[in-house]
Design a protein around this motif. Structure first.
Motif, short mmCIF file in Angstrom:
data_model
loop_
_atom_site.label_atom_id
_atom_site.label_comp_id
_atom_site.label_asym_id
_atom_site.label_seq_id
_atom_site.Cartn_x
_atom_site.Cartn_y
_atom_site.Cartn_z
N THR A 83 31.29 48.20 44.69
CA THR A 83 30.35 48.76 45.65
C THR A 83 30.52 48.18 47.05
O THR A 83 30.24 48.85 48.04
N ASP A 84 30.94 46.93 47.15
CA ASP A 84 31.20 46.32 48.46
C ASP A 84 32.25 45.22 48.29
O ASP A 84 32.72 44.96 47.20
N GLU A 85 32.61 44.59 49.40
CA GLU A 85 33.72 43.63 49.37
C GLU A 85 33.39 42.38 48.56
O GLU A 85 34.25 41.81 47.89
N TRP A 86 32.12 41.96 48.61
CA TRP A 86 31.74 40.78 47.83
C TRP A 86 31.83 41.09 46.33
O TRP A 86 32.39 40.31 45.56
N ALA A 87 31.32 42.24 45.93
CA ALA A 87 31.41 42.64 44.52
C ALA A 87 32.88 42.79 44.12
O ALA A 87 33.27 42.46 42.99
N GLY A 88 33.70 43.26 45.05
CA GLY A 88 35.12 43.41 44.78
C GLY A 88 35.80 42.07 44.55
O GLY A 88 36.65 41.93 43.67
N LEU A 89 35.41 41.06 45.34
CA LEU A 89 35.97 39.72 45.19
C LEU A 89 35.64 39.16 43.80
O LEU A 89 36.50 38.59 43.11
N LEU A 90 34.38 39.34 43.39
CA LEU A 90 33.97 38.89 42.05
C LEU A 90 34.71 39.64 40.96
O LEU A 90 35.18 39.06 39.98
N ALA A 91 34.82 40.95 41.13
CA ALA A 91 35.48 41.79 40.12
C ALA A 91 36.95 41.42 39.99
O ALA A 91 37.50 41.38 38.88
N GLU A 92 37.59 41.15 41.12
CA GLU A 92 39.02 40.81 41.10
C GLU A 92 39.26 39.52 40.32
O GLU A 92 40.17 39.45 39.48
N GLY A 93 38.44 38.51 40.59
CA GLY A 93 38.59 37.26 39.86
C GLY A 93 38.28 37.42 38.38
O GLY A 93 38.96 36.87 37.52
N THR A 94 37.24 38.21 38.09
CA THR A 94 36.82 38.41 36.71
C THR A 94 37.90 39.09 35.88
O THR A 94 38.23 38.66 34.77
N VAL A 95 38.49 40.16 36.43
CA VAL A 95 39.50 40.89 35.66
C VAL A 95 40.76 40.04 35.50
O VAL A 95 41.44 40.11 34.47
N TYR A 96 41.06 39.19 36.48
CA TYR A 96 42.21 38.29 36.34
C TYR A 96 41.98 37.35 35.16
O TYR A 96 42.89 37.13 34.35
N ILE A 97 40.78 36.81 35.05
CA ILE A 97 40.46 35.92 33.93
C ILE A 97 40.54 36.68 32.60
O ILE A 97 41.08 36.18 31.61
N GLU A 98 40.03 37.90 32.59
CA GLU A 98 40.04 38.71 31.37
C GLU A 98 41.45 39.01 30.87
O GLU A 98 41.68 39.14 29.66
N MET A 99 42.40 39.08 31.80
CA MET A 99 43.78 39.37 31.39
C MET A 99 44.40 38.25 30.56
O MET A 99 45.44 38.44 29.93
N ALA A 100 43.74 37.10 30.51
CA ALA A 100 44.23 36.00 29.66
C ALA A 100 44.18 36.38 28.19
O ALA A 100 44.83 35.73 27.36
N LEU A 101 43.43 37.41 27.83
CA LEU A 101 43.37 37.86 26.44
C LEU A 101 44.56 38.75 26.07
O LEU A 101 44.82 38.96 24.88
#
Length: 200
Positions: A83-101
């Motif tokens: 929805t905005d750049e801050w949410a995007g920053l959080l989402a980017e980090g989160t999906v990177y962590i999730e890719m560890a699976l």
């Protein structure tokens, strides 16, 4: 059809070797993958491997760079839907962590990569991610969303937090149980940079 140029032929050889290595490293791990595993599937010789990558470790570096680039692109694609750049920053980090699976990512990028190539924060692919994070942080600071902080320091710590969370998940005996803890802590840490934490 005109004959392939030397550069085109070399590019195809590199692509074949990277594809064969990616498959072998994912299935067997870097240490157990033999030189024959890396060349036979590609229909190439050891000489082609040495000529293009120097050695087996050089080939691993090329595979890791390719995969790390794919991971960054995937994370950025998710961020672009936020929805905005801050949410995007959080989402980017989160999906990177999730890719560890992802079994391939876990074994090649997060386990074998650091073990044989050294500190991931020094990889060229990670430096490319850092530049993008610096740009995002700069825009958030200009928009008054973040507390006054050095752009590079914030970007390095944000990227480092996501990377180390992913490394923790990958190295865990219970990655699926560790993942939500890692993501929750990442969100808490990152939200400390917000001018108003209630906006996170």
């Amino acid at each position: 059809m005109p004959p392939k140029s030397r550069a085109e032929a070399m590019g195809e050889t590199r692509e074949k070797l990277i594809a064969a290595a990616r498959k072998a490293f994912a299935q067997k791990g870097f240490s157990a993958a033999s030189m024959d595993d890396l060349t036979a599937d590609a229909g190439l010789t050891r000489g082609a491997l040495y000529h293009n990558f120097g050695d087996k470790k050089g080939l691993l570096a090329a595979v890791v760079a390719q995969m790390d680039g794919e991971m960054a692109s995937r994370a950025q694609a998710v961020a672009s839907q936020a929805t905005d750049e801050w949410a995007g920053l959080l989402a980017e980090g989160t999906v990177y962590i999730e890719m560890a699976l992802d079994p391939e990512v876990r074994r090649i990028v997060l386990l074998d990569g650091p073990a044989f190539l050294g500190d991931p924060s020094q990889w060229p692919s990670q430096n490319a991610c850092l530049e993008l994070t610096k740009q995002t942080v700069g825009r958030l600071l200009e928009a008054g969303r973040m507390k006054p902080v050095d752009v590079e320091a914030a970007a390095r710590l944000l990227n480092g937090a996501a990377l180390n969370a992913a490394l923790w998940v990958a190295a865990s005996d219970e990655p699926r149980s560790v993942l939500p803890k890692a993501i929750e802590a990442f969100h808490v840490l990152v939200s400390g940079l917000l001018l108003d934490p209630g906006q996170a």
